[in-house]
Enzyme design. Structure first.
Site, PDB file in Angstrom:
ATOM      1  N   LYS A  68      39.967  25.112  39.438  1.00 33.99           N
ATOM      2  CA  LYS A  68      38.515  24.919  39.304  1.00 33.99           C
ATOM      3  C   LYS A  68      37.861  26.067  38.527  1.00 33.99           C
ATOM      4  O   LYS A  68      37.055  25.832  37.646  1.00 33.99           O
ATOM      5  CB  LYS A  68      37.837  24.855  40.689  1.00 33.99           C
ATOM      6  CG  LYS A  68      38.370  23.790  41.613  1.00 33.99           C
ATOM      7  CD  LYS A  68      37.578  23.750  42.914  1.00 33.99           C
ATOM      8  CE  LYS A  68      37.682  24.997  43.763  1.00 33.99           C
ATOM      9  NZ  LYS A  68      38.990  25.216  44.406  1.00 33.99           N
ATOM     10  N   ARG A 126      31.843  23.971  50.575  1.00 32.46           N
ATOM     11  CA  ARG A 126      33.182  23.871  51.146  1.00 32.46           C
ATOM     12  C   ARG A 126      33.158  23.243  52.532  1.00 32.46           C
ATOM     13  O   ARG A 126      34.202  23.081  53.143  1.00 32.46           O
ATOM     14  CB  ARG A 126      33.770  25.274  51.270  1.00 32.46           C
ATOM     15  CG  ARG A 126      34.904  25.572  50.274  1.00 32.46           C
ATOM     16  CD  ARG A 126      35.257  27.019  50.517  1.00 32.46           C
ATOM     17  NE  ARG A 126      36.533  27.438  50.027  1.00 32.46           N
ATOM     18  CZ  ARG A 126      36.715  28.096  48.895  1.00 32.46           C
ATOM     19  NH1 ARG A 126      35.725  28.319  48.079  1.00 32.46           N
ATOM     20  NH2 ARG A 126      37.918  28.536  48.576  1.00 32.46           N
ATOM     21  N   ARG A 178      49.546  33.654  40.728  1.00 32.14           N
ATOM     22  CA  ARG A 178      48.257  34.077  40.167  1.00 32.14           C
ATOM     23  C   ARG A 178      48.099  35.592  40.259  1.00 32.14           C
ATOM     24  O   ARG A 178      48.434  36.204  41.258  1.00 32.14           O
ATOM     25  CB  ARG A 178      47.142  33.389  40.964  1.00 32.14           C
ATOM     26  CG  ARG A 178      45.764  33.746  40.497  1.00 32.14           C
ATOM     27  CD  ARG A 178      44.774  32.717  40.904  1.00 32.14           C
ATOM     28  NE  ARG A 178      44.476  32.711  42.319  1.00 32.14           N
ATOM     29  CZ  ARG A 178      43.538  31.925  42.854  1.00 32.14           C
ATOM     30  NH1 ARG A 178      42.858  31.091  42.102  1.00 32.14           N
ATOM     31  NH2 ARG A 178      43.310  31.965  44.141  1.00 32.14           N
ATOM     32  N   ARG A 222      45.664  38.807  44.570  1.00 34.04           N
ATOM     33  CA  ARG A 222      44.625  38.751  45.595  1.00 34.04           C
ATOM     34  C   ARG A 222      45.284  38.755  46.963  1.00 34.04           C
ATOM     35  O   ARG A 222      46.298  38.109  47.159  1.00 34.04           O
ATOM     36  CB  ARG A 222      43.804  37.464  45.426  1.00 34.04           C
ATOM     37  CG  ARG A 222      42.677  37.609  44.440  1.00 34.04           C
ATOM     38  CD  ARG A 222      42.045  36.301  44.095  1.00 34.04           C
ATOM     39  NE  ARG A 222      41.719  35.449  45.241  1.00 34.04           N
ATOM     40  CZ  ARG A 222      41.087  34.275  45.142  1.00 34.04           C
ATOM     41  NH1 ARG A 222      40.708  33.837  43.945  1.00 34.04           N
ATOM     42  NH2 ARG A 222      40.855  33.552  46.201  1.00 34.04           N
ATOM     43  N   ARG A 247      44.794  28.941  54.092  1.00 36.05           N
ATOM     44  CA  ARG A 247      43.700  28.440  53.249  1.00 36.05           C
ATOM     45  C   ARG A 247      43.834  26.936  53.016  1.00 36.05           C
ATOM     46  O   ARG A 247      42.835  26.215  52.973  1.00 36.05           O
ATOM     47  CB  ARG A 247      43.677  29.182  51.916  1.00 36.05           C
ATOM     48  CG  ARG A 247      43.214  30.622  52.069  1.00 36.05           C
ATOM     49  CD  ARG A 247      43.554  31.438  50.861  1.00 36.05           C
ATOM     50  NE  ARG A 247      42.742  31.092  49.706  1.00 36.05           N
ATOM     51  CZ  ARG A 247      43.101  31.331  48.453  1.00 36.05           C
ATOM     52  NH1 ARG A 247      44.265  31.893  48.187  1.00 36.05           N
ATOM     53  NH2 ARG A 247      42.308  31.000  47.466  1.00 36.05           N
TER      54      ARG A 247
HETATM   55  P1  AMP Z   1      37.935  31.207  46.313  1.00 38.66           P
HETATM   56  O1  AMP Z   1      37.971  32.280  45.275  1.00 38.66           O
HETATM   57  O2  AMP Z   1      36.950  30.116  45.983  1.00 38.66           O
HETATM   58  O3  AMP Z   1      39.295  30.673  46.641  1.00 38.66           O
HETATM   59  O4  AMP Z   1      37.368  31.891  47.646  1.00 38.66           O
HETATM   60  C1  AMP Z   1      38.046  32.957  48.278  1.00 38.66           C
HETATM   61  C2  AMP Z   1      37.608  33.087  49.712  1.00 38.66           C
HETATM   62  O5  AMP Z   1      36.198  33.340  49.795  1.00 38.66           O
HETATM   63  C3  AMP Z   1      37.813  31.843  50.558  1.00 38.66           C
HETATM   64  O6  AMP Z   1      39.130  31.718  51.081  1.00 38.66           O
HETATM   65  C4  AMP Z   1      36.777  32.066  51.666  1.00 38.66           C
HETATM   66  O7  AMP Z   1      37.207  33.044  52.601  1.00 38.66           O
HETATM   67  C5  AMP Z   1      35.613  32.661  50.884  1.00 38.66           C
HETATM   68  N1  AMP Z   1      34.715  31.613  50.355  1.00 38.66           N
HETATM   69  C6  AMP Z   1      34.513  31.271  49.049  1.00 38.66           C
HETATM   70  N2  AMP Z   1      33.637  30.260  48.938  1.00 38.66           N
HETATM   71  C7  AMP Z   1      33.264  29.940  50.202  1.00 38.66           C
HETATM   72  C8  AMP Z   1      32.392  28.967  50.759  1.00 38.66           C
HETATM   73  N3  AMP Z   1      31.714  28.095  49.986  1.00 38.66           N
HETATM   74  N4  AMP Z   1      32.264  28.933  52.115  1.00 38.66           N
HETATM   75  C9  AMP Z   1      32.916  29.790  52.901  1.00 38.66           C
HETATM   76  N5  AMP Z   1      33.771  30.722  52.454  1.00 38.66           N
HETATM   77  C10 AMP Z   1      33.943  30.813  51.108  1.00 38.66           C
END
Ligand code: AMP
Length: 218
Positions: A13, A88, A127, A160, A171
């Protein structure tokens, strides 16, 4: 155009959102990037959020909703945006609708990226990210020009902490339980477009831009 990019972690994404921004100009709003920035700056919010992020869990709805509300009010987001990683949960989606409706606006389209579980795990575990400018690479599919170094700013790349195998599993479980219900939620509203996210990044972008052009994007 106001877009939501939906899909499991690792479906691409963020990468595809960057390309959309480059072609159409709508800024990417990534809650993951905003949270990582807060962690890096060690703000109060960042210190609190880091615990959930490292465990592969979601940060509380109120925290992310507050961040998105602020971001969408910025002048750069007035002609459209690409939401990456938000909403989410169903409560986040409802709050997003409320805050857009209050300004007479709507989401134009939700793109649901579909990639096999096997590919998602392969993409996440290879990644590597730049902690400075947030650029993303992949050991096999998109390696940096100089090994271990960001092409854009030269910073040493890192894995990460939530891309480690144990956390990836957590996740994906969170995605299945809390985020996947949004597929039906947006389908019911007639807003969902499924997109085959498998294969090369350029091929995925070809399919994505065809959908956006079909919706009248310019
Ligand atoms: P991402 O980079 O989108 O995979 O986000 C990394 C982490 O940030 C996720 O595993 C969550 O812990 C937190 N996070 C990101 N977006 C959200 C969201 N919309 N709601 C809750 N936690 C989020």
């Amino acid at each position: 155009m106001r877009l939501v990019f939906l899909g499991a972690p690792g479906v691409g994404k963020g990468t595809q959102a960057d390309r959309v921004t480059a072609q159409f100009g709508w800024p990417k709003v990534s809650t993951g990037d905003l949270l990582r920035e807060a962690v890096r700056k060690q703000t109060e919010l960042g210190i609190e959020a880091k615990k959930s992020m490292d465990a592969g869990k979601l940060v509380p709805d109120t925290v992310v909703i507050g961040m998105v509300r602020e971001k969408l009010a910025e002048p750069g987001c007035q002609n459209g945006f690409v939401l990456d990683g938000f909403p989410r949960t169903v409560p986040q989606a409802e709050e997003l609708q409320r805050l857009l409706h209050a300004r007479g606006l709507n989401i134009d389209r939700v793109i649901n990226f579909r990639v096999s579980r096997e590919d998602v795990i392969r993409r996440l575990s290879g990644r590597r990210s730049c902690p400075q400018c947030q650029s993303v690479f992949h050991l096999d599919f998109a390696p940096p020009k100089v090994s271990g170094q960001c092409d854009r700013c030269g910073t040493a790349l890192v894995q990460r902490s939530d891309d480690k195998p144990e956390t990836i599993e957590a996740r994906l479980k969170v995605y299945d339980e809390q985020t996947a219900p949004l597929i039906a939620y947006y389908q019911t509203k007639g807003l969902l477009s499924d997109l085959d996210g498998s294969g090369e990044m350029a091929a995925v972008y070809g399919r994505l831009s065809a959908v956006l052009l079909g919706l009248g994007a310019q």
